[in-house]
Design an enzyme around this catalytic site. Structure first.
Site, PDB file in Angstrom:
ATOM      1  N   HIS A   1      89.730   8.242  97.572  1.00  0.00           N
ATOM      2  CA  HIS A   1      89.194   7.755  98.851  1.00  0.00           C
ATOM      3  C   HIS A   1      87.842   8.369  99.179  1.00  0.00           C
ATOM      4  CE1 HIS A   1      93.134   5.871  99.314  1.00  0.00           C
ATOM      5  NE2 HIS A   1      92.406   4.986  99.971  1.00  0.00           N
TER       6      HIS A   1
ATOM      7  N   ARG B   1      90.169  -1.085 107.038  1.00  0.00           N
ATOM      8  CA  ARG B   1      91.194  -0.055 106.767  1.00  0.00           C
ATOM      9  C   ARG B   1      91.559   0.581 108.108  1.00  0.00           C
ATOM     10  NH1 ARG B   1      87.973   0.706 101.725  1.00  0.00           N
ATOM     11  NH2 ARG B   1      89.430   0.682  99.977  1.00  0.00           N
TER      12      ARG B   1
ATOM     13  N   ARG C   1      94.018  -4.909 107.885  1.00  0.00           N
ATOM     14  CA  ARG C   1      95.158  -4.469 107.079  1.00  0.00           C
ATOM     15  C   ARG C   1      95.999  -3.543 107.939  1.00  0.00           C
ATOM     16  NH1 ARG C   1      94.210  -0.966 101.728  1.00  0.00           N
ATOM     17  NH2 ARG C   1      93.559   0.650 103.192  1.00  0.00           N
TER      18      ARG C   1
ATOM     19  N   GLU D   1      98.786  -4.864  95.031  1.00  0.00           N
ATOM     20  CA  GLU D   1      98.396  -3.527  94.560  1.00  0.00           C
ATOM     21  C   GLU D   1      99.431  -2.965  93.584  1.00  0.00           C
ATOM     22  OE1 GLU D   1      96.290  -1.216  97.927  1.00  0.00           O
ATOM     23  OE2 GLU D   1      98.122  -1.990  98.821  1.00  0.00           O
TER      24      GLU D   1
ATOM     25  N   ASN E   1      92.085  -0.894  93.222  1.00  0.00           N
ATOM     26  CA  ASN E   1      92.166   0.575  93.084  1.00  0.00           C
ATOM     27  C   ASN E   1      93.611   0.988  92.808  1.00  0.00           C
ATOM     28  OD1 ASN E   1      89.560   0.321  93.993  1.00  0.00           O
ATOM     29  ND2 ASN E   1      90.052   0.914  96.091  1.00  0.00           N
ATOM     30  N   ASP E   2      94.501   0.502  93.655  1.00  0.00           N
ATOM     31  CA  ASP E   2      95.900   0.858  93.445  1.00  0.00           C
ATOM     32  C   ASP E   2      96.520   0.065  92.293  1.00  0.00           C
ATOM     33  OD1 ASP E   2      96.648   2.960  95.184  1.00  0.00           O
ATOM     34  OD2 ASP E   2      96.275   1.605  96.866  1.00  0.00           O
TER      35      ASP E   2
ATOM     36  N   ARG F   1      94.986   8.082  91.113  1.00  0.00           N
ATOM     37  CA  ARG F   1      93.591   7.769  91.440  1.00  0.00           C
ATOM     38  C   ARG F   1      92.807   8.959  91.968  1.00  0.00           C
ATOM     39  NH1 ARG F   1      93.996   3.469  96.370  1.00  0.00           N
ATOM     40  NH2 ARG F   1      91.883   4.084  96.852  1.00  0.00           N
TER      41      ARG F   1
ATOM     42  N   CYS G   1      89.677  -6.867  97.202  1.00  0.00           N
ATOM     43  CA  CYS G   1      89.042  -5.918  98.126  1.00  0.00           C
ATOM     44  C   CYS G   1      89.009  -4.517  97.545  1.00  0.00           C
ATOM     45  CB  CYS G   1      89.742  -5.925  99.482  1.00  0.00           C
ATOM     46  SG  CYS G   1      91.463  -5.423  99.391  1.00  0.00           S
TER      47      CYS G   1
END
Ligand code: PEP
Ligand code: MG
Length: 830
Positions: free
Chosen positions: A449, A556, A592, A692, A715-716, A726, A763
């Site tokens: 992140h 987010r 989200r 994800e 990402n996930d 990650r 995204c």
């Protein structure tokens, strides 16, 4: 008869030891246990309340001996002691003796009606017969290259050479203090090489500020009843390298060793493009302002200070447990030193003295921590000097309790390049790009992140450089190249000029791309693609629009919840979401629902610790488990949707049942807002899921009837498809979203969505990578949402794409053997 308490991380172990001890001591010896935790999913651990209860059960006026296994067992026992009535404490002894042999010896001695001291002495000596039998002890001394010197009268001493990489820095010094303090002896340490000392070995500050570096010879002297045992124990500790792994422990866990390039520059993962040159800035605890007030009576001020220190110790112990679970014992070791600071006479003594002279607790404490911080800062050794930050941080934690105010988030002391071990999402989100010119972290990978947020903020960043970064002195000139991953300390004029010129070029290109960003993105063959921004707050939307965002494709919402001690209520959330929608002036806003857990914990949500938080109660799992969190958020989102084009999506959905439950919660929220007199959401409210988790991609056809769209969180999805954490820099090289496995999951989602006439967006960070643009369009993606500085570049890449050609490219990429092959295929096409 003295009572005995056995404290262990394991219920079974505690009971077994008690049984063995009862066999030896007889059934009437009072032995109580505090083993394990009462949590079905987390049975291993220790709990201060359980220890306290066990002590109460074992209570006798002759006293209670507490034997503990390792680590937090000791802390829990200490905390339990603090919770017990003061008049009982003097008769409770936390004993450093070995758990099993100690309990057996203690039970036998207690049975004889011996005093607490005698029982403790027997427990401590519990290993003697085993040592004698196996003939060990001498061997350890030889391994440590220790040269015992003459013992005169009661005093004895040893000399040894310290081999630890950073000398006796906080962690090994803490171990030395722990070992020395566990004996009934006065122990001193001298740094013979530097001619410093003697220092009291019961004070971590005194020991660590002797400035003992690798290769220094030290003398440890002891006197008192257990002087020789203390020296033996120190000898054994030195033989174990003061309990530091041969490789620096943090390197062995999550932080890679610092990687140096051919010219001495450091290398990490380039995660946010651009370059910056500026003074090194470490995160510093933000000083809390001291109120003006008259001091109360010294006993009151002193007990306020003691309470604050106790509360800070509980916090630090909890932090240590959390880090230990996440990253291992070695990583958590620094908290051991923090705890020792808080029982160190070098710190507490002067504070109490000042209180006695009439100072308020907060002024006395601040003066004492300032004095000690200055002592650390005056040391020659760079690495030790950096420990001043630890004293500062611990000092602020106590002060926050004293003042009853929350701790302010740490900040850099001025403008420059921020150096940190790692940054929490809340810390990163709070950074001011005008002050923080660049970011370099010791830990972390490209989709951590920190990386994601640095890109959104447009701050050049390099992560995963290695632990030694933390020893870089405040103010050292640092050049960071977020495009190549190169970090140069004290760069030459030539390097600084080169980077500044590159940065000017990049900014000019960004400005060009931004101008083009204002137009919609349509492929050569006329397919419209929505190119949107990822944001974490309404304030970011102006910049997103300036970059040409067609809307927000990922808000987010968790950033609204972070870094605060209470949850934002429905009205506050509705106001924030409405502000975002208004800023978008009719463009779509994709909200989200709260995605916390794993690396984004919330202080006000009591979540039990998890061994694998990324596989635990995260995303929608947490929302469904805690309706008090999800329901007000859904109501706030629906209220916003009454007047604006809103899309809502659920994070980390793995099964259709989770989606159905989330939709049911949304329906329920709708009923509630109508009942409360709010207007219904607009007809165009869209509901989607994030893809994800591989299971969601592979069952997209099952999910499709219940959603309007899918948004792929690469990402996930990459983390879960390739089993790469990650946030872990050591495996970051494996985390490439262009791996054919990830592409096939995206392809499977797009195929299922197309069959059900649903649209698919991306995204995750891959959406902002222009190399991937044709590939994603070829796979069937029609919306891309990214950090806003990338929008202009991606729109340009969309305009250069033909979808029919892109489909063929996607088919070839999915058939590639690995990510490198996909990258070279894309490079050939460029
Ligand atoms: C993702 O996982 O790709 C995503 C966009 O969500 P986050 O990075 O916030 O976990
Ligand atoms: Mg995600």
């Amino acid at each position: 008869m003295v009572g005995i308490v056995v404290v262990s991380h394991s219920f079974g172990l505690a009971e077994g030891v008690a049984e063995l001890a009862r066999q030896m001591g007889g059934p009437d010896v009072r032995i109580e246990t505090a083993g394990g935790l009462d949590l079905p999913d987390h049975p291993i651990g220790t709990d201060a309340v359980m220890v306290m209860e066990a002590v109460e059960r074992a209570w006798s006026t002759e006293g209670v001996l507490v034997l503990m296994d390792l680590g937090s067992a000791v802390l829990s026992a200490e905390m339990a002691l603090e919770m017990l009535p003061e008049e009982h404490r003097a008769n409770i002894l936390l004993c450093e003796g070995p758990l099993i042999e100690g309990a057996v010896a203690a039970a036998v001695t207690a049975k004889l009606g011996s005093s607490l001291e005698a029982v403790a002495a027997e427990a401590r000596g519990g290993l003697a017969s085993k040592l004698a039998h196996l003939g060990v002890g001498g061997a350890a001394a030889a391994a440590a290259a220790v040269e015992p010197t003459t013992a005169s009268g009661e005093e004895a001493s040893i000399q040894l050479v310290v081999e630890n990489e950073h000398g006796l820095h906080a962690r090994p010094a803490a171990r030395l203090v722990q070992v020395a303090s566990s004996h009934d002896a006065k122990v001193w340490v001298r740094n013979l090489t530097a001619g410093r000392g003697p220092a009291d070995a019961h004070s971590v500050n005194a020991v660590a500020t002797l400035g003992v570096r690798r290769g220094h010879r030290i003398e440890v002297a002891a006197s008192g009843p257990q002087a020789s045992q203390a020296l033996e124990a120190v000898t054994a500790l030195a033989a174990r390298n003061f309990d530091e792994a041969a490789v620096a422990p943090s390197d062995a866990v999550a932080v890679p060793t610092m990687v140096r390039g051919a010219n001495g520059e450091l290398r990490g993962f380039p995660v946010s493009p651009g370059a910056a040159v500026g003074p090194a800035r470490h995160l510093r605890a933000t000083p809390l302002p001291l109120p003006r007030r008259d001091a109360g009576p010294p006993p009151d001020e002193r007990s306020a200070l003691d309470r604050a220190i106790g509360a800070a110790r509980v916090d630090i112990a909890a932090q240590r447990e959390a880090v230990e679970r996440r990253a291992g014992t070695a990583e958590a070791g620094i908290f051991e030193a923090h705890l020792l600071f808080l029982q160190d006479d070098e710190l507490i003594g002067p504070a109490r003295e000042a209180i006695q002279q009439g100072a308020t607790a907060e002024h006395a404490w601040t003066a004492a921590t300032d004095r000690l911080t200055a002592a650390w800062e005056a040391l020659d050794d760079e690495y030790l000097r950096a420990r001043a930050d630890d004293v500062r941080s611990v000092g602020q934690q106590v002060l926050a309790h004293l003042l009853g105010t929350p701790l302010a988030p740490p900040r850099p002391a001025g403008s420059g390049v921020l150096l940190a071990r790692d940054l929490t999402p809340a810390e990163t989100a709070g950074l001011d790009p005008d002050v923080v010119l660049g970011i370099v972290t010791a830990a972390g990978g490209p989709t951590s992140h920190t990386a994601v947020l640095a890109r959104s903020l447009g701050i050049p960043a390099v992560v995963g450089v290695g632990a030694a970064l933390l020893a870089v002195e405040e103010g050292t000139s640092v050049a960071v190249d977020g495009t190549s991953g190169e970090v140069t300390l004290a760069p030459s004029d030539e390097v600084a000029t080169r980077l500044r010129a590159a940065e000017r070029r990049r900014r000019a290109e960004t400005d060009d791309a931004r101008r083009e960003g204002a137009q919609p993105a349509t492929t050569v063959d006329g397919v419209m693609v929505e190119v949107s921004a990822n944001v974490g707050a309404p304030e970011e939307i102006a910049q997103a629009l300036a970059n040409g965002a067609d809307g927000v494709g990922l808000f987010r919402t968790e950033f609204l919840f972070m870094g605060r001690d209470r949850m934002p209520d429905e009205d506050e959330q509705a106001a924030v979401y409405t502000r975002a929608a208004e800023a978008l002036e009719g463009r779509p806003l994709l909200l989200r629902t709260l995605d916390v857990g794993a690396d984004k914990p919330l202080p006000f949500l009591a979540q039990p610790p998890e061994d694998n938080p990324f596989l635990g109660v995260r995303g929608i799992r947490l929302g469904l488990a805690m309706p008090a969190v999800l329901d007000p958020q859904l109501r706030a989102i629906l209220r916003t949707a009454a007047a604006h084009p809103v899309r809502v999506m659920f994070p980390m959905v793995a099964t259709v049942q989770e989606l159905l439950d989330a939709r049911a919660a949304l329906d329920h929220a709708r009923v509630e807002i109508l009942a409360a007199g709010h207007a219904p959401p607009r007809e165009d409210l869209a509901v989607g899921v994030m893809v994800e988790v591989p299971s969601a991609a592979l069952t997209a056809a099952t999910l499709a009837p219940f959603v309007d769209f899918f948004s792929i969180g690469t990402n996930d999805l990459t983390q879960y498809a390739l089993a790469v954490d990650r946030g872990n820099g050591r495996v970051a090289g494996l985390a490439d979203a262009l791996h054919p496995a990830v592409l096939r999951l995206i392809g499977a989602t797009c195929d299922a969505a197309a069959a059900a006439d649903r649209w698919v967006g991306v995204c995750g960070e891959l959406a902002g990578d222009t190399a991937a643009t044709p590939l994603l369009l070829g796979l069937g993606v029609r919306e891309l949402s990214m950090p806003s500085p990338a929008i202009g570049f991606v729109k340009r890449a969309v305009r250069a794409t033909r979808v029919d050609e892109a489909r063929a490219l996607a088919a070839r990429a999915m058939a590639c053997p690995d990510a490198a092959a996909v990258r070279s295929l894309l490079a050939d096409q460029a």
